[in-house]
Motif scaffolding. Structure first.
Motif, PDB file in Angstrom:
ATOM      1  N   TYR A 160       0.848  -1.190   0.000  1.00 19.30           N
ATOM      2  CA  TYR A 160       0.000   0.000   0.000  1.00 19.30           C
ATOM      3  C   TYR A 160       0.883   1.240   0.000  1.00 19.30           C
ATOM      4  N   ASN A 162       0.365   5.307   0.376  1.00 25.52           N
ATOM      5  CA  ASN A 162      -0.657   6.300   0.714  1.00 25.52           C
ATOM      6  C   ASN A 162      -0.464   7.565  -0.116  1.00 25.52           C
ATOM      7  N   GLN A 185       0.864  -4.954   9.627  1.00 25.51           N
ATOM      8  CA  GLN A 185       1.207  -3.945   8.627  1.00 25.51           C
ATOM      9  C   GLN A 185       2.493  -3.236   9.042  1.00 25.51           C
ATOM     10  N   VAL A 218      -4.521  -4.641  -2.326  1.00 24.67           N
ATOM     11  CA  VAL A 218      -4.742  -3.263  -1.899  1.00 24.67           C
ATOM     12  C   VAL A 218      -5.185  -2.424  -3.092  1.00 24.67           C
ATOM     13  N   ASN A 220      -4.917   1.126  -3.978  1.00 25.94           N
ATOM     14  CA  ASN A 220      -4.229   2.355  -3.558  1.00 25.94           C
ATOM     15  C   ASN A 220      -5.077   3.596  -3.736  1.00 25.94           C
ATOM     16  N   VAL A 225      -8.017  -2.331   1.635  1.00 19.93           N
ATOM     17  CA  VAL A 225      -7.350  -3.615   1.516  1.00 19.93           C
ATOM     18  C   VAL A 225      -8.415  -4.705   1.598  1.00 19.93           C
ATOM     19  N   ALA A 239      -6.903   0.634   4.205  1.00 22.72           N
ATOM     20  CA  ALA A 239      -5.482   0.321   4.091  1.00 22.72           C
ATOM     21  C   ALA A 239      -4.622   1.245   4.948  1.00 22.72           C
TER      22      ALA A 239
END
Length: 353
Positions: A160, A162, A185, A218, A220, A225, A239
């Motif tokens: 992932y 961000n 994570q 995921v 994005n 997710v 996510a």
């Protein structure tokens, strides 16, 4: 509205021919989509693919696939499914799933990476792209401190990124607790010496206890997710760890003949598209809507890959073979199948005219 689900696809011709690896045209079976190419076989046991889109020349994109064995590897293929021996990594201790991240800052340079879960060492193994050189300082231990049987046996992974460019690995294992901490994570950063380090930032994710959780994907752009709780359903969370651990959706219950396994997301304009899930053992894909809260089942697509564990898909044009994107599916004869998106889309159009 149905036409929104198939934006950018409605104008695609539904072709009745595919091309085998020897270049000969073959008539498509009425009930199953055929791959354009079938990859060279790996040594032991294919499991999961990931597609790296070359940002400077999409025609030079690569497919990275795991060979799941105690003496396994990360195989690198060109877009015709031919093994690139100089890039293939061997000698990994049962690599399971693999994924891609773009533009992590290593040694002051933006670097694309392929990251795989090495089950028997309980480590993440990370390689720069496209050269496939290790950037993990020998591997990154994960699920540290867990003592349950198979609680550190790595399986699934998805990356992932961000909106601010932070890069995370969301990691699964062979089994784990049911109460909401099955997935861990990690934020990935430079260790100060040009290699990757990982910082644990979250534990989340419910588990039914029915079988296992392997496949993770995921989205994005939308920030979600998804993961397959096998023989139970598909679960959806945020996510971004800052948005909390509430489960946002559970779908696909009762839709699968065997296991809900590989999962991938095909993206179209306006943040529309599909969540694709392989029905292991039934030689088919389940297609769900990408947007909204309910994720309805849109289509069931028969294809040629058998006992599919992992899948990956991209929606960008790559070359003259894959003008509208590429779906790669693992098959149990040590190969990966390469499908043109328009052949998959044609089956969706059959259901959603």
């Amino acid at each position: 509205m149905k036409h929104n689900r198939i934006i950018n696809i409605a104008a695609i011709a539904i072709l009745g021919l595919t091309i085998s690896c020897n270049g000969q045209a073959q008539k498509t079976d009425a009930n199953a989509v055929k791959p354009l190419y079938i990859s060279d076989p790996v040594d032991f046991d294919t499991d999961d693919p990931a597609i790296w889109v070359n940002p400077s020349d999409p025609a030079k994109s690569l497919v990275i696939g795991t060979d799941k064995d105690a003496n396994g590897g990360l195989y690198v293929f060109d877009l015709k499914g031919k093994i690139i021996a100089t890039k293939t990594v061997r000698g990994l201790k049962r690599p399971d799933n693999v994924d891609i991240a773009y533009g992590i800052n290593l040694g002051g340079k933006k670097t694309d990476i392929a990251i795989t879960t090495e089950r028997y060492t309980h480590k993440l193994r990370i390689y720069s792209l496209p050269d496939m050189k290790p950037v993990d300082n020998g591997g990154i231990p994960v699920f540290e401190g867990e003592t349950g049987v198979e609680y550190r046996d790595l399986m699934g992974i998805s990356m992932y990124t961000n909106p601010q460019g932070k890069i995370y690995a969301i990691v699964g294992r062979k089994t784990g607790p049911k109460e909401g901490s099955y997935l861990w994570q990690y934020e990935l950063t430079d260790n100060g010496k040009g290699a990757v380090r990982a910082n644990l930032v979250r534990k989340f994710g419910k588990y039914s206890g029915k079988k296992e959780i392997e496949a993770i994907a995921v989205d994005n752009e939308l920030g979600y997710v998804y993961y397959c709780d096998e023989q139970f359903g598909v679960r959806k969370y945020y996510a971004d760890p800052a948005k909390g651990n509430e489960e946002l959706a559970l779908f696909g219950e009762g839709d699968f003949a065997v296991d809900n396994e590989g999962i991938a997301i095909y993206k179209t304009a306006g943040n529309k598209g599909y969540v694709l899930v392989s029905d292991q053992g039934a030689k088919q894909l389940k297609v769900y809507g990408r947007t909204g809260d309910k994720h309805p089942l849109i289509a069931t697509i028969k294809y040629s890959a058998n006992q599919t564990d992992g899948i990956d898909v991209v929606s960008v044009p790559l070359n003259s073979d894959f003008k509208h994107g590429l779906l790669v599916a693992m098959s149990d004869d040590k190969t990966f199948h390469f499908y043109r998106w328009e052949d998959i889309a044609g089956k969706i159009l059959d259901v959603n005219p």
